[in-house]
Design a protein around this motif. Structure first.
Motif, mmCIF file in Angstrom:
data_model
loop_
_atom_site.group_PDB
_atom_site.id
_atom_site.type_symbol
_atom_site.label_atom_id
_atom_site.label_comp_id
_atom_site.label_asym_id
_atom_site.label_seq_id
_atom_site.Cartn_x
_atom_site.Cartn_y
_atom_site.Cartn_z
ATOM 1 N N GLU A 114 55.765 57.364 83.700
ATOM 2 C CA GLU A 114 57.053 57.116 83.015
ATOM 3 C C GLU A 114 57.076 57.810 81.651
ATOM 4 O O GLU A 114 58.134 58.113 81.117
ATOM 5 C CB GLU A 114 57.299 55.612 82.796
ATOM 6 N N ALA A 115 55.916 58.059 81.074
ATOM 7 C CA ALA A 115 55.869 58.637 79.727
ATOM 8 C C ALA A 115 55.465 60.119 79.752
ATOM 9 O O ALA A 115 55.097 60.690 78.734
ATOM 10 C CB ALA A 115 54.910 57.831 78.870
ATOM 11 N N GLY A 116 55.520 60.759 80.934
ATOM 12 C CA GLY A 116 55.256 62.207 80.988
ATOM 13 C C GLY A 116 53.868 62.576 81.495
ATOM 14 O O GLY A 116 53.547 63.747 81.639
ATOM 15 N N GLY A 117 53.009 61.589 81.765
ATOM 16 C CA GLY A 117 51.696 61.872 82.313
ATOM 17 C C GLY A 117 51.775 61.889 83.821
ATOM 18 O O GLY A 117 52.885 61.778 84.364
ATOM 19 N N PRO A 118 50.688 61.978 84.514
ATOM 20 C CA PRO A 118 49.352 62.319 84.036
ATOM 21 C C PRO A 118 49.154 63.847 84.025
ATOM 22 O O PRO A 118 50.124 64.591 84.148
ATOM 23 C CB PRO A 118 48.467 61.668 85.109
ATOM 24 N N VAL A 119 47.898 64.286 83.882
ATOM 25 C CA VAL A 119 47.588 65.713 84.009
ATOM 26 C C VAL A 119 46.565 65.884 85.129
ATOM 27 O O VAL A 119 45.555 65.162 85.173
ATOM 28 C CB VAL A 119 47.033 66.292 82.682
ATOM 29 N N HIS A 120 46.867 66.784 86.044
ATOM 30 C CA HIS A 120 45.912 67.129 87.099
ATOM 31 C C HIS A 120 45.423 68.558 86.897
ATOM 32 O O HIS A 120 46.028 69.339 86.154
ATOM 33 C CB HIS A 120 46.553 66.965 88.482
ATOM 34 N N GLY A 121 44.331 68.880 87.550
ATOM 35 C CA GLY A 121 43.802 70.243 87.470
ATOM 36 C C GLY A 121 43.664 70.797 88.871
ATOM 37 O O GLY A 121 43.258 70.081 89.796
ATOM 38 N N ALA A 178 60.264 77.275 73.600
ATOM 39 C CA ALA A 178 60.972 77.377 74.882
ATOM 40 C C ALA A 178 61.823 76.146 75.156
ATOM 41 O O ALA A 178 62.546 76.099 76.156
ATOM 42 C CB ALA A 178 59.951 77.559 76.010
ATOM 43 N N LYS A 179 61.761 75.156 74.271
ATOM 44 C CA LYS A 179 62.399 73.857 74.542
ATOM 45 C C LYS A 179 63.886 73.983 74.913
ATOM 46 O O LYS A 179 64.333 73.423 75.918
ATOM 47 C CB LYS A 179 62.244 72.957 73.302
ATOM 48 N N HIS A 180 64.621 74.731 74.129
ATOM 49 C CA HIS A 180 66.062 74.815 74.351
ATOM 50 C C HIS A 180 66.367 75.431 75.720
ATOM 51 O O HIS A 180 67.218 74.943 76.466
ATOM 52 C CB HIS A 180 66.697 75.637 73.224
ATOM 53 N N HIS A 181 65.654 76.490 76.061
ATOM 54 C CA HIS A 181 65.917 77.181 77.335
ATOM 55 C C HIS A 181 65.496 76.326 78.527
ATOM 56 O O HIS A 181 66.191 76.270 79.538
ATOM 57 C CB HIS A 181 65.176 78.519 77.353
ATOM 58 N N GLU A 239 58.354 66.797 73.117
ATOM 59 C CA GLU A 239 58.316 65.719 72.116
ATOM 60 C C GLU A 239 56.885 65.572 71.564
ATOM 61 O O GLU A 239 56.684 65.348 70.369
ATOM 62 C CB GLU A 239 58.862 64.436 72.779
ATOM 63 N N VAL A 240 55.899 65.751 72.429
ATOM 64 C CA VAL A 240 54.507 65.635 71.971
ATOM 65 C C VAL A 240 54.180 66.785 71.010
ATOM 66 O O VAL A 240 53.595 66.579 69.943
ATOM 67 C CB VAL A 240 53.526 65.630 73.172
ATOM 68 N N LEU A 241 54.598 67.996 71.380
ATOM 69 C CA LEU A 241 54.293 69.161 70.530
ATOM 70 C C LEU A 241 54.958 69.036 69.154
ATOM 71 O O LEU A 241 54.387 69.456 68.141
ATOM 72 C CB LEU A 241 54.760 70.454 71.209
ATOM 73 N N GLU A 242 56.154 68.442 69.144
ATOM 74 C CA GLU A 242 56.846 68.269 67.858
ATOM 75 C C GLU A 242 56.040 67.385 66.914
ATOM 76 O O GLU A 242 56.186 67.470 65.698
ATOM 77 C CB GLU A 242 58.235 67.663 68.089
ATOM 78 N N ASN A 243 55.199 66.548 67.502
ATOM 79 C CA ASN A 243 54.405 65.635 66.674
ATOM 80 C C ASN A 243 52.923 65.987 66.662
ATOM 81 O O ASN A 243 52.097 65.180 66.257
ATOM 82 C CB ASN A 243 54.599 64.199 67.192
ATOM 83 N N THR A 244 52.593 67.185 67.163
ATOM 84 C CA THR A 244 51.182 67.583 67.192
ATOM 85 C C THR A 244 50.863 68.386 65.932
ATOM 86 O O THR A 244 51.445 69.452 65.710
ATOM 87 C CB THR A 244 50.892 68.449 68.456
ATOM 88 N N GLU A 285 47.081 64.493 75.093
ATOM 89 C CA GLU A 285 47.921 63.303 74.883
ATOM 90 C C GLU A 285 48.608 62.899 76.195
ATOM 91 O O GLU A 285 48.587 61.732 76.586
ATOM 92 C CB GLU A 285 48.935 63.625 73.766
ATOM 93 N N LEU A 286 49.165 63.884 76.916
ATOM 94 C CA LEU A 286 49.863 63.565 78.172
ATOM 95 C C LEU A 286 48.886 63.052 79.235
ATOM 96 O O LEU A 286 49.255 62.244 80.090
ATOM 97 C CB LEU A 286 50.617 64.788 78.701
#
Ligand code: UTP
Length: 300
Positions: A247-254, A120-123, A219-224, A240-241
């Motif tokens: 600044e680097a795409g984190g954090p993750v909440h639930g 889905a990256k491009h879209h 970017e993370v998935l490309e390197n996973t 990872e996120l």
């Protein structure tokens, strides 16, 4: 509070092999199996639209035609119904085609949910997006995605939906290690493990099929590398996120979800879902419930 980019797009991965539902899924995606009279994936698109997301990208696989046809116009059928004056069925047939702005991308090989999302990256581009699994239904009376979008607006980063499951079932899900925030239904996710054995699970909170994801995930998935089951796992990328700062795409909440969810991706849960939906349909329940009771009475 930071001014986060709003969420406007939804991604619906529907390219899995659906092996738990063979042989029905040999030539039909499991997302197209009907829940009473509507394919599961239509409920999912309706949910995205009610959360304000009318730009929907489907990630499809080998048997994508039935999905595309379902969300397209069906002129012959429409003409026939029109000629008969059958307005009700005509409206039903048109409804799915008019729901949303649908886009399609093909996942050449089913290399896992993470890989499907990478398609889905491009879209999607450089914006946060929602991801809704096409075989997981959330009751519209218990809105979840709206809340997740709100939580992304507050905290940035990504947001997963968590549901408490019995310990015997954690090995069927991605599982989260969590810390409280000041809000009752929101937690900080500190770790994620895909399908852990019950005694290694960090909690009973399982990741279910709704996500709001920061574009840093691409970017993370490309390197996973392929993880559990040889598949590229979204759980690994979100883990990872979860360890990154804003600044680097984190954090993750639930978001802790305590509402009604229906799994349609395996035979037993699918049957439960169909029975529950039928029992709530005003046009069917009157005959269906007495029949079901009588049927069960003769079985015990
Ligand atoms: P599942 O693991 O439930 O789907 O993936 P599956 O692999 O099709 O099912 P089984 O286990 O073989 O029965 C969750 C979601 O991710 C999609 C699926 O279509 C489903 O909506 N998916 C999975 C993809 O789009 N691509 C993949 O490579 C894998």
């Amino acid at each position: 509070m930071a001014d986060y980019v709003p969420v406007t797009k939804a991604v619906v991965p529907a390219a899995g092999l659906g092996t738990r539902f063979l042989p029905a899924t040999k030539a039909t995606p499991k997302e197209m199996l009907p829940i009473v009279d509507k394919p599961a994936i239509q409920y999912v698109v309706e949910e995205a639209v009610s959360a304000g997301l009318s730009d929907v990208l489907m990630v499809t696989g080998r048997s994508k035609r039935s999905i595309e046809d379902h969300f397209d116009r069906a002129y012959e059928l429409e003409e026939t119904l029109d000629a008969k004056g059958d307005k009700e069925r005509l409206a039903q047939v048109r409804e799915s085609a008019d729901l949303a702005m649908l886009h399609y991308v093909r996942q050449g090989e089913p290399r896992g949910l993470g890989h499907a999302i990478l398609c889905a990256k491009h879209h999607v581009g450089d914006e946060p997006f929602a991801c809704l699994l096409g075989d997981d239904l959330i009751d519209p009376r218990d809105p979840l995605l709206q809340r997740m979008i709100e939580v992304r607006g507050t905290y940035g980063g990504s947001v997963v939906a968590l549901m408490e499951v019995p310990p015997s079932q954690v090995s069927m899900y991605g599982c989260a290690a969590i810390e409280p925030t000041g809000e009752d239904d929101v937690v900080r996710v500190t770790d994620l493990v895909e399908k852990p054995p019950a005694d290694e699970a960090p909690s009973n909170w399982a990741v279910i099929g709704r996500y709001v994801i920061d574009p840093a995930v691409f970017e993370v998935l490309e390197n996973t590398p392929p993880g559990r089951g040889g598949e590229i796992q979204i759980t690994d990328a979100l883990k990872e996120l979860a360890g990154r700062d804003a600044e680097a795409g984190g954090p993750v909440h639930g978001v802790l979800f305590r509402g009604r969810r229906y799994d349609t991706g395996n035979k037993l849960d699918y049957l439960r879902t169909v029975v529950q939906f039928a029992a709530e349909r005003p046009d069917l329940a009157g005959e269906f419930i007495p029949w079901l009771k009588e049927f069960l009475a003769t079985r015990t």
